[in-house]
Motif scaffolding. Sequence first.
Motif, PDB file in Angstrom:
ATOM      1  N   GLN A 162       6.433 -15.644   0.237  1.00  0.00           N
ATOM      2  CA  GLN A 162       7.103 -14.465   0.773  1.00  0.00           C
ATOM      3  C   GLN A 162       7.068 -13.310  -0.220  1.00  0.00           C
ATOM      4  N   PRO A 163       6.006 -12.486  -0.167  1.00  0.00           N
ATOM      5  CA  PRO A 163       6.012 -11.271  -0.990  1.00  0.00           C
ATOM      6  C   PRO A 163       7.082 -10.307  -0.497  1.00  0.00           C
ATOM      7  N   VAL A 164       7.486  -9.386  -1.351  1.00  0.00           N
ATOM      8  CA  VAL A 164       8.512  -8.413  -1.006  1.00  0.00           C
ATOM      9  C   VAL A 164       7.928  -7.014  -1.160  1.00  0.00           C
ATOM     10  N   TYR A 165       8.270  -6.132  -0.232  1.00  0.00           N
ATOM     11  CA  TYR A 165       7.778  -4.752  -0.221  1.00  0.00           C
ATOM     12  C   TYR A 165       8.963  -3.830  -0.489  1.00  0.00           C
ATOM     13  N   VAL A 166       8.855  -2.978  -1.497  1.00  0.00           N
ATOM     14  CA  VAL A 166       9.989  -2.135  -1.881  1.00  0.00           C
ATOM     15  C   VAL A 166       9.560  -0.672  -1.946  1.00  0.00           C
ATOM     16  N   ASP A 167      10.495   0.203  -1.620  1.00  0.00           N
ATOM     17  CA  ASP A 167      10.279   1.635  -1.776  1.00  0.00           C
ATOM     18  C   ASP A 167      10.270   1.948  -3.267  1.00  0.00           C
ATOM     19  N   THR A 168       9.274   2.678  -3.734  1.00  0.00           N
ATOM     20  CA  THR A 168       9.170   2.965  -5.162  1.00  0.00           C
ATOM     21  C   THR A 168      10.321   3.827  -5.661  1.00  0.00           C
ATOM     22  N   ASP A 169      10.983   4.566  -4.769  1.00  0.00           N
ATOM     23  CA  ASP A 169      12.132   5.375  -5.161  1.00  0.00           C
ATOM     24  C   ASP A 169      13.416   4.558  -5.254  1.00  0.00           C
ATOM     25  N   ALA A 170      13.418   3.357  -4.669  1.00  0.00           N
ATOM     26  CA  ALA A 170      14.620   2.526  -4.668  1.00  0.00           C
ATOM     27  C   ALA A 170      14.556   1.404  -5.696  1.00  0.00           C
ATOM     28  N   VAL A 171      13.371   1.093  -6.216  1.00  0.00           N
ATOM     29  CA  VAL A 171      13.221  -0.064  -7.098  1.00  0.00           C
ATOM     30  C   VAL A 171      13.851   0.217  -8.460  1.00  0.00           C
ATOM     31  N   VAL A 172      14.598  -0.777  -8.966  1.00  0.00           N
ATOM     32  CA  VAL A 172      15.205  -0.718 -10.296  1.00  0.00           C
ATOM     33  C   VAL A 172      14.347  -1.467 -11.304  1.00  0.00           C
ATOM     34  N   GLY A 173      13.903  -2.665 -10.939  1.00  0.00           N
ATOM     35  CA  GLY A 173      13.079  -3.459 -11.846  1.00  0.00           C
ATOM     36  C   GLY A 173      12.671  -4.763 -11.206  1.00  0.00           C
ATOM     37  N   TRP A 174      11.837  -5.518 -11.922  1.00  0.00           N
ATOM     38  CA  TRP A 174      11.397  -6.812 -11.412  1.00  0.00           C
ATOM     39  C   TRP A 174      10.935  -7.681 -12.566  1.00  0.00           C
ATOM     40  N   SER A 175      10.865  -8.998 -12.325  1.00  0.00           N
ATOM     41  CA  SER A 175      10.357  -9.917 -13.334  1.00  0.00           C
ATOM     42  C   SER A 175       8.875  -9.628 -13.547  1.00  0.00           C
ATOM     43  N   ALA A 176       8.494  -9.470 -14.818  1.00  0.00           N
ATOM     44  CA  ALA A 176       7.203  -8.878 -15.145  1.00  0.00           C
ATOM     45  C   ALA A 176       6.010  -9.759 -14.789  1.00  0.00           C
ATOM     46  N   GLN A 177       6.239 -11.046 -14.503  1.00  0.00           N
ATOM     47  CA  GLN A 177       5.107 -11.906 -14.170  1.00  0.00           C
ATOM     48  C   GLN A 177       4.616 -11.698 -12.735  1.00  0.00           C
ATOM     49  N   LEU A 178       5.330 -10.919 -11.952  1.00  0.00           N
ATOM     50  CA  LEU A 178       4.916 -10.670 -10.577  1.00  0.00           C
ATOM     51  C   LEU A 178       3.681  -9.776 -10.529  1.00  0.00           C
ATOM     52  N   ASN A 179       2.850  -9.982  -9.524  1.00  0.00           N
ATOM     53  CA  ASN A 179       1.691  -9.127  -9.286  1.00  0.00           C
ATOM     54  C   ASN A 179       2.113  -7.964  -8.391  1.00  0.00           C
ATOM     55  N   THR A 180       1.604  -6.770  -8.701  1.00  0.00           N
ATOM     56  CA  THR A 180       1.988  -5.580  -7.946  1.00  0.00           C
ATOM     57  C   THR A 180       0.765  -4.909  -7.336  1.00  0.00           C
ATOM     58  N   SER A 181       0.981  -4.297  -6.180  1.00  0.00           N
ATOM     59  CA  SER A 181      -0.057  -3.499  -5.524  1.00  0.00           C
ATOM     60  C   SER A 181       0.632  -2.590  -4.522  1.00  0.00           C
ATOM     61  N   LEU A 182      -0.096  -1.591  -4.047  1.00  0.00           N
ATOM     62  CA  LEU A 182       0.458  -0.709  -3.024  1.00  0.00           C
ATOM     63  C   LEU A 182       0.151  -1.249  -1.638  1.00  0.00           C
ATOM     64  N   HIS A 183       1.119  -1.104  -0.752  1.00  0.00           N
ATOM     65  CA  HIS A 183       0.979  -1.586   0.625  1.00  0.00           C
ATOM     66  C   HIS A 183       1.253  -0.429   1.580  1.00  0.00           C
ATOM     67  N   ARG A 184       0.339  -0.198   2.503  1.00  0.00           N
ATOM     68  CA  ARG A 184       0.518   0.862   3.492  1.00  0.00           C
ATOM     69  C   ARG A 184       1.038   0.246   4.794  1.00  0.00           C
ATOM     70  N   SER A 185       2.251   0.658   5.199  1.00  0.00           N
ATOM     71  CA  SER A 185       2.882   0.073   6.388  1.00  0.00           C
ATOM     72  C   SER A 185       2.867   1.021   7.573  1.00  0.00           C
ATOM     73  N   GLN A 186       2.198   2.139   7.442  1.00  0.00           N
ATOM     74  CA  GLN A 186       2.191   3.134   8.503  1.00  0.00           C
ATOM     75  C   GLN A 186       0.767   3.308   9.036  1.00  0.00           C
ATOM     76  N   SER A 187       0.618   3.300  10.340  1.00  0.00           N
ATOM     77  CA  SER A 187      -0.696   3.447  10.940  1.00  0.00           C
ATOM     78  C   SER A 187      -1.172   4.891  10.862  1.00  0.00           C
ATOM     79  N   VAL A 188      -2.469   5.075  11.001  1.00  0.00           N
ATOM     80  CA  VAL A 188      -3.034   6.425  11.009  1.00  0.00           C
ATOM     81  C   VAL A 188      -2.453   7.236  12.156  1.00  0.00           C
ATOM     82  N   GLY A 189      -2.267   6.608  13.302  1.00  0.00           N
ATOM     83  CA  GLY A 189      -1.707   7.300  14.458  1.00  0.00           C
ATOM     84  C   GLY A 189      -0.308   7.818  14.177  1.00  0.00           C
ATOM     85  N   SER A 190       0.504   6.988  13.506  1.00  0.00           N
ATOM     86  CA  SER A 190       1.856   7.409  13.165  1.00  0.00           C
ATOM     87  C   SER A 190       1.838   8.583  12.194  1.00  0.00           C
ATOM     88  N   MET A 191       0.898   8.562  11.252  1.00  0.00           N
ATOM     89  CA  MET A 191       0.797   9.655  10.288  1.00  0.00           C
ATOM     90  C   MET A 191       0.431  10.959  10.991  1.00  0.00           C
TER      91      MET A 191
END
Length: 223
Positions: A162-191
Amino acid sequence: MKSDLFATENMAQQATVPGMTLQNAKSVKYAVNGEMHARQGSMIAFRGNLQFERKGQGIGGMLKRAVTGEGLALMAVTGQGEAWFAHEAQNCFIVDIDQGDALTVNGRNVLCFDATLSYEIKTVKGAGMTGGGLFNSLFTGYGKLAVICEGNPIVIPVTQQQPVYVDTDAVVGWSAQLNTSLHRSQSVGSMVRGGSGEAVQLMLQGDGFVIIRPSELTAKPAA
């Protein structure tokens, strides 16, 4: 003179051992015997023989901070005495970091920490050139770290399943061994239709935890 103002929980007591303790939910007391580090401007009171000096981050750290706006302006506090630290009445939490631990924290959420901890501005892997989490503060070593948070934090476990997706403006911190990447949750149509306001999140994968605050970053009023 009598008042609830002078209740026991509001009275500062003389420290019996050196180091960091919570004065109350909004402030940290540090009994200094040597050296400790804190964010610049966070000292609200002190007693004893203490000196406060701006602490450099090295050429690489200053460059990253200048380019990204992330990072943390630090001061070294040296001598013998007691100092109290706070920032905008945010909630304070003390984290004990042991040898082998590694915690990534957004610079805006760091209040103060033991000099035995190592601090470095690190690139958030996989974050590319967008989002508020491009550079964060990595703490390793051993000692105590005081973290601040607007509101009560939420700690979410992260697992391989179960990966977790967080808003970059809301994140405080995380355990450093986790892998990070950007995730796009909005479709082109919505944009095209104006967007949902939740286009990109930071995805964390692995085994550990992520800490978030119950609000997104708010703009500061003009001085």
